[in-house]
Write an enzyme that holds these catalytic residues in place. Structure first.
Site, short mmCIF file in Angstrom:
data_model
loop_
_atom_site.label_atom_id
_atom_site.label_comp_id
_atom_site.label_asym_id
_atom_site.label_seq_id
_atom_site.Cartn_x
_atom_site.Cartn_y
_atom_site.Cartn_z
N ILE A 23 0.86 -1.17 0.00
CA ILE A 23 0.00 0.00 0.00
C ILE A 23 0.90 1.22 0.00
O ILE A 23 2.07 1.15 0.40
CB ILE A 23 -0.98 0.01 1.19
N ASP A 24 0.38 2.34 -0.47
CA ASP A 24 1.19 3.55 -0.62
C ASP A 24 1.75 4.02 0.72
O ASP A 24 1.18 3.74 1.78
CB ASP A 24 0.36 4.67 -1.25
N ARG A 25 2.83 4.78 0.64
CA ARG A 25 3.50 5.28 1.84
C ARG A 25 2.53 6.03 2.76
O ARG A 25 2.56 5.85 3.97
CB ARG A 25 4.66 6.21 1.43
#
Length: 306
Positions: free
Chosen positions: A137-139
């Site tokens: 998942i994105d930062r």
């Protein structure tokens, strides 16, 4: 057998009689050929406690045992970082990733990643392992991340993921009021021109399908639940911008950053079958503090005098 390794066992049934162990493991339990080759070379396939060849044929009632590789060296340096564990057993580690943390080290993020935190956690337990996240998942997206603790678990979950057997749900807050109670966004996604990071909807991109359901409407925003059929990079973020309701806080995709400085997106739930037992698993991650504060801010906009 080494007690430090994970042992997978299966008792052969009537329909397995006369089948090669290779066929049972390949077709019934979806072991990969690569993993079976490693197990064969390491003499890690046993029947009733004795080493056997994969080409041998089984009999009803036999116990087929696999000594899985668990202790493996990694090139990711471990760090003593906080880690929020949602579930753990000898096959899986599921964590609640905080905002601002990258899932895997990259040339831009060499330290302070979830990978560094997990490897450090295992080192402190005396369990050297490879870091194998099933997904990313994105930062600046918070929530559930599943990590396999051995090659078998990784391969089993990757098989489920590739076939759409893992259910993924996200919570998000978008700009504006969406009138429909639910809908499907079905726009293919590809790279935006002159960018290695940003994506956009484009006809010749990869198939991407997002279901959404309205959970609550605020005067200037909507709280949504997203269910993903596919798992493209930035999928929810691109799809929300595409319907002119970008995620709050998402500056990359034209979201308003007044109330939040990151995309208002949380990986809330993953449902899958356990790689060893086959039993259904449902893992949920609680809302992070910044999204709870966002709800308070959105509610205050509707209070008298606003």
């Amino acid at each position: 057998m080494n007690a430090h390794h994970t042992l997978w066992e299966y008792q052969l049934k009537a329909e397995d009689s006369g089948q090669k162990y290779l066929s049972i493991l390949l077709h019934k339990f979806h072991f990969s050929l690569r993993l079976l080759q490693r197990l064969k070379q390491g003499e890690r396939v046993w029947v009733n406690g004795n080493f056997t060849y994969l080409t041998a044929r089984g009999k009803e009632g036999e116990t087929l045992s696999i000594q899985l590789f668990s202790e493996e060296e990694t090139n990711i340096p471990g760090e003593n970082l906080p880690i929020d564990i949602l579930y753990e057993d000898e096959y899986l580690l599921v964590v609640n990733k905080p905002v601002g943390q990258v899932v895997h080290p990259t040339h831009r993020y060499l330290t302070n990643t979830l990978g560094n935190a997990v490897v450090g956690y295992w080192e402190r337990k005396g369990e050297p392992r490879l870091y194998r996240p099933i997904h990313r998942i994105d930062r600046n997206t918070s929530g559930v991340v599943i990590i396999a603790k051995n090659q078998f678990a990784h391969q089993q979950l990757a098989w489920q993921l590739e076939r759409g057997h893992i259910q993924k749900r996200y919570f998000g807050f978008v700009e504006g009021v969406i009138p429909e109670n639910e809908g499907i966004i079905d726009d293919a996604i590809g790279f935006a021109p002159d960018s290695f990071i940003k994506r956009q909807a484009q006809p010749d991109g990869q198939l991407a399908r997002t279901h959404y359901r309205v959970l609550h409407r605020y005067p200037k925003a909507t709280f949504l639940e997203f269910i993903l059929e596919t798992g493209r990079t930035h999928q929810i973020r691109v799809h929300c911008e595409g319907i002119n309701h970008p995620l709050l806080g998402d500056d990359l995709y034209n979201g308003d950053t007044t109330l939040l400085s990151r995309q208002a997106l949380h990986s809330s739930m993953y449902a899958f079958l356990h790689p060893a037992t086959g039993l259904p698993m449902v893992i949920r991650a609680p809302f992070p503090e910044d999204l709870r504060n966002l709800i308070k801010s959105l509610n205050s906009e509707n209070s008298p005098g606003k």
